[in-house]
Write a protein that holds these residues in place. Structure first.
Motif, PDB file in Angstrom:
ATOM      1  N   LYS A  42       0.745  -1.082   0.003  1.00  0.00           N
ATOM      2  CA  LYS A  42      -0.014   0.095  -0.047  1.00  0.00           C
ATOM      3  C   LYS A  42       0.736   1.149   0.054  1.00  0.00           C
ATOM      4  O   LYS A  42       0.545   2.360  -0.422  1.00  0.00           O
ATOM      5  CB  LYS A  42      -0.851  -0.035   1.271  1.00  0.00           C
ATOM      6  CG  LYS A  42      -2.170  -0.810   1.196  1.00  0.00           C
ATOM      7  CD  LYS A  42      -2.885  -0.346  -0.236  1.00  0.00           C
ATOM      8  CE  LYS A  42      -4.101  -1.194  -0.610  1.00  0.00           C
ATOM      9  NZ  LYS A  42      -4.564  -0.716  -1.837  1.00  0.00           N
ATOM     10  N   THR A  52      -1.018   1.474  -6.371  1.00  0.00           N
ATOM     11  CA  THR A  52      -1.946   0.166  -6.513  1.00  0.00           C
ATOM     12  C   THR A  52      -1.866  -0.546  -7.821  1.00  0.00           C
ATOM     13  O   THR A  52      -0.753  -0.146  -8.401  1.00  0.00           O
ATOM     14  CB  THR A  52      -3.203   1.058  -6.502  1.00  0.00           C
ATOM     15  OG1 THR A  52      -4.394   0.055  -6.694  1.00  0.00           O
ATOM     16  CG2 THR A  52      -3.511   1.948  -7.777  1.00  0.00           C
ATOM     17  N   LYS A  60       0.934   4.754  -9.408  1.00  0.00           N
ATOM     18  CA  LYS A  60       0.671   5.593  -8.294  1.00  0.00           C
ATOM     19  C   LYS A  60      -0.786   5.514  -8.241  1.00  0.00           C
ATOM     20  O   LYS A  60      -1.631   5.638  -9.207  1.00  0.00           O
ATOM     21  CB  LYS A  60       1.056   7.000  -8.393  1.00  0.00           C
ATOM     22  CG  LYS A  60       2.608   7.197  -8.545  1.00  0.00           C
ATOM     23  CD  LYS A  60       3.107   8.508  -7.727  1.00  0.00           C
ATOM     24  CE  LYS A  60       4.532   8.535  -7.726  1.00  0.00           C
ATOM     25  NZ  LYS A  60       4.942   8.979  -9.088  1.00  0.00           N
ATOM     26  N   GLU A  61      -1.405   5.399  -7.040  1.00  0.00           N
ATOM     27  CA  GLU A  61      -2.992   5.805  -6.730  1.00  0.00           C
ATOM     28  C   GLU A  61      -3.495   6.859  -7.360  1.00  0.00           C
ATOM     29  O   GLU A  61      -4.859   6.686  -8.199  1.00  0.00           O
ATOM     30  CB  GLU A  61      -3.241   5.823  -5.111  1.00  0.00           C
ATOM     31  CG  GLU A  61      -3.340   4.341  -4.534  1.00  0.00           C
ATOM     32  CD  GLU A  61      -4.186   4.309  -3.177  1.00  0.00           C
ATOM     33  OE1 GLU A  61      -4.188   5.439  -2.779  1.00  0.00           O
ATOM     34  OE2 GLU A  61      -4.186   3.445  -2.646  1.00  0.00           O
ATOM     35  N   LYS A  64      -4.244   6.095 -11.169  1.00  0.00           N
ATOM     36  CA  LYS A  64      -5.199   5.282 -11.813  1.00  0.00           C
ATOM     37  C   LYS A  64      -6.608   5.520 -12.312  1.00  0.00           C
ATOM     38  O   LYS A  64      -6.858   5.053 -13.258  1.00  0.00           O
ATOM     39  CB  LYS A  64      -5.288   4.051 -10.643  1.00  0.00           C
ATOM     40  CG  LYS A  64      -6.403   2.879 -10.954  1.00  0.00           C
ATOM     41  CD  LYS A  64      -6.392   1.724 -10.237  1.00  0.00           C
ATOM     42  CE  LYS A  64      -7.417   0.640 -10.767  1.00  0.00           C
ATOM     43  NZ  LYS A  64      -7.448  -0.541 -10.179  1.00  0.00           N
ATOM     44  N   THR A 202     -10.333   2.518  -7.749  1.00  0.00           N
ATOM     45  CA  THR A 202      -9.093   2.520  -7.050  1.00  0.00           C
ATOM     46  C   THR A 202      -9.032   1.928  -5.925  1.00  0.00           C
ATOM     47  O   THR A 202      -8.360   1.008  -5.456  1.00  0.00           O
ATOM     48  CB  THR A 202      -8.354   3.925  -7.318  1.00  0.00           C
ATOM     49  OG1 THR A 202      -8.541   4.544  -8.457  1.00  0.00           O
ATOM     50  CG2 THR A 202      -6.963   3.806  -6.824  1.00  0.00           C
ATOM     51  N   ARG A 203      -9.787   2.585  -4.894  1.00  0.00           N
ATOM     52  CA  ARG A 203     -10.133   1.937  -3.388  1.00  0.00           C
ATOM     53  C   ARG A 203     -11.502   1.332  -3.365  1.00  0.00           C
ATOM     54  O   ARG A 203     -12.236   2.263  -2.986  1.00  0.00           O
ATOM     55  CB  ARG A 203      -9.629   3.279  -2.654  1.00  0.00           C
ATOM     56  CG  ARG A 203      -8.150   3.202  -2.522  1.00  0.00           C
ATOM     57  CD  ARG A 203      -7.907   4.607  -1.952  1.00  0.00           C
ATOM     58  NE  ARG A 203      -8.398   5.749  -2.571  1.00  0.00           N
ATOM     59  CZ  ARG A 203      -8.009   6.995  -2.922  1.00  0.00           C
ATOM     60  NH1 ARG A 203      -6.900   7.407  -2.137  1.00  0.00           N
ATOM     61  NH2 ARG A 203      -8.432   8.107  -3.677  1.00  0.00           N
TER      62      ARG A 203
END
Lengths: 310, 261
Positions: A42, A52, A60-61, A64, A202-203
């Motif tokens: 993470k 991610t 990189k998050e 995304k 993404t999350r």
């Protein structure tokens, strides 16, 4: 003030064995199998920015969402053709079953529903919901809000809504990020659906938490998504097909191999049925029965969760 | 006629012994979920069945919709191995200019080919004819797709070079802009480079109107095939150094006749 628990109404219409009583049942904790498709660390130690996965790549998050948006801008116009080609038209059966089993629309003596369809850009599910509620319950007041992160897909949906003569009071389209759903107030939605969209978020835990926030107590969360094929020999054939034929079809039909390579990688990355059911539970929703219903040998699954009454 | 047959046989290299019919893939057998890492940026290693499917699919789709340049390119790459692209690479290796091109690996795009400079060259030069062709067609040097499906990086460059030089071949041969001229150029390229896709493209005559087809078959094709066989290998021309050469002089050097009317 307690609304009549819509969950009972929605779920009792299903022919499935997994009926839920009004009192939420705490599902037995399953020991989840180790997920070999773990997302990468993470936090990337070298930079402070968390990373991610994007298919099999690591990004990189913050990037995304942009990359996903690019994929879908590219696929927007040939989306339906590609869906038909990739699934041999079976995606239509999945979506029909999904909507039928949710039975959207006013219950006898009840109020019309407020439905939120997330990542539903082109309107596939939204139109089916409107048709179902009108035909089955004679309900012309149930509304669907179609939210998507990608404006191109929404434009395609708006075009189709006009072409097919849907009442603009019943269906609306809005740009929204599934993780936040900023413009949607708490406890305002009776039915939250997300169809073949959550694997691109993404999350995912944030999206599930947002779903929990916007749902009314007793409201239903329903997710249709690709899942793991349980039978090993079938899975071998399926993986071969996914990684060979689908990007090739993307090249031939849509002129874009890379977007479809991303799509099949993102399918493989998505958690298993049990794992995702656990994530739904962790977001505060209550699983319905074992939490999921497999379709076509596990190629796709429907997960349902209910927001508990206070 | 006899000399043409001799040129054809000589071109394929049958009597010299096939120059390395290398196996279709330099990789150990692999499956699509676990592809080997790419050899160059954008490279996608394909299994043999995938290559076959790509070849057939792109052949059918590009015949149905000739505007899909990306599929014609994919067809070229899928059918270039085994043998044909290796043969072409060896052709380049056996010529001094060819070797120079393989060493320098020049690319043709709007950054390396300044259109203003080309337009300012005197009429009748290679560069001027090339710029005129691009302007008439309304395309830029950037319209060619990247090679992805050829495993060996050097052969991938050879294919990319062929693709980027295509517009120069228009300037060189003087074949007209009309669609039958385009197909005739493919015939010329097939006779000269033996790339299978160019040969397959000749089937596009089936899509022509009868008048166009008659012109193609009676006027342009015979010229194209005859000249393709007897001329020197055009893949070895270092275009970047020939921009100011007079086109007629270059044609004489390569062994081309006057373009057909």
């Amino acid at each position: 003030m307690s609304a009549r628990p819509l969950s009972r109404g929605l779920l009792s219409a299903t022919p499935s064995k997994h009926l839920c009583s009004i009192a939420p049942r705490v599902a037995a904790l399953h020991s989840t199998p180790v997920n070999l498709n773990q997302p990468p660390l993470k936090n990337d130690q070298s930079s402070s920015e968390p990373v991610t996965h994007f298919g099999f790549q690591t990004v990189k998050e913050s990037l995304k969402a942009t990359r996903v948006a690019e994929v879908f801008s590219s696929v927007a116009s040939s989306y339906d053709t590609m869906n038909d080609v990739m699934s041999f038209g079976i995606h239509r059966l999945w979506k029909d079953h999904f909507v039928r089993s949710l039975n959207p629309g006013r219950r006898p003596g009840g109020r019309p529903m407020s439905i939120l369809d997330v990542a539903g850009g082109t309107g596939d599910i939204a139109f089916r919901m409107l048709d179902h509620s009108e035909k089955v319950s004679g309900d012309r007041e149930t509304t669907v809000l179609c939210a998507d992160i990608n404006a191109n897909m929404l434009r395609e949906g708006e075009k189709r809504a006009i072409q097919n003569g849907y009442d603009p009071n019943r269906i609306s389209f809005r740009v929204e990020n599934a993780e936040t759903l900023e413009s949607i107030p708490d406890s305002s939605i009776d039915l939250y659906t997300i169809s073949f969209g959550i694997r691109n978020v993404t999350r995912i835990p944030m999206a599930l938490k947002s779903a929990h926030r916007v749902l009314k107590p007793g409201g239903v969360f329903a997710c249709l998504e690709f899942s793991k094929v349980s039978s090993a020999p079938l899975d071998a054939i399926y993986q071969q097909y996914s990684f060979s034929v689908i990007p090739l079809m993307g090249q031939l039909v849509a002129g874009d191999r890379d977007s479809y390579q991303y799509l099949v990688e993102s399918i493989k990355r998505f958690p298993s049925q049990l794992e995702f059911a656990r994530m739904i539970r962790d977001a505060g929703l209550v699983n319905v029965g074992k939490g999921y219903e497999e379709l076509t040998f596990g190629v796709a699954s429907i997960w349902k969760g209910v927001k508990p009454l206070e | 006629m006899g000399s043409l047959v001799r040129s054809a046989i000589g071109r394929t290299g049958i009597l010299r012994g096939f120059p390395r019919i290398v196996s279709a893939s330099q990789f150990a057998p692999f499956t699509s979920p676990s592809r080997p890492p790419p050899n160059y940026e954008g490279h996608v290693p394909l299994t043999i069945p995938e290559r076959g499917l790509l070849a057939m699919g792109s052949a059918v789709m590009s015949l149905l919709n000739p505007r899909r340049g990306d599929l014609i390119a994919a067809l070229g790459e899928a059918t270039a191995t085994p043998y044909f692209i290796y043969r072409l690479r060896d052709v380049m290796l056996s010529s001094p200019t060819g070797r120079k091109i393989l060493k320098d690996r020049p690319r043709i795009n709007s950054a390396t080919m300044s259109m203003e400079r080309l337009r300012s060259l005197p009429d009748g030069t290679v560069g001027r004819e090339y710029a005129a062709w691009l302007d008439k067609e309304g395309v830029s040097p950037d319209t060619r797709s990247q090679v992805r499906y050829i495993d060996d990086p050097e052969c991938a460059y050879v294919m990319q070079r062929y693709r980027e030089c295509h517009d120069f071949y228009h300037a060189l041969t003087g074949l007209p802009i009309v669609v039958e001229g385009e197909i005739a150029l493919k015939a010329f390229e097939f006779a000269n480079t033996l790339i299978p896709m160019t040969g397959l493209s000749m089937f596009a005559v089936a899509r022509l109107k009868p008048e166009e087809r008659r012109r193609a078959l009676t006027t342009y094709f015979p010229w194209a095939i005859r000249n393709g066989l007897q001329a020197k290998e055009v893949i070895n021309i270092y275009w970047e150094e020939e921009l100011e050469t007079d086109v007629k002089e270059l044609r004489k050097r390569i062994g081309l006749e006057k373009p057909p009317e």
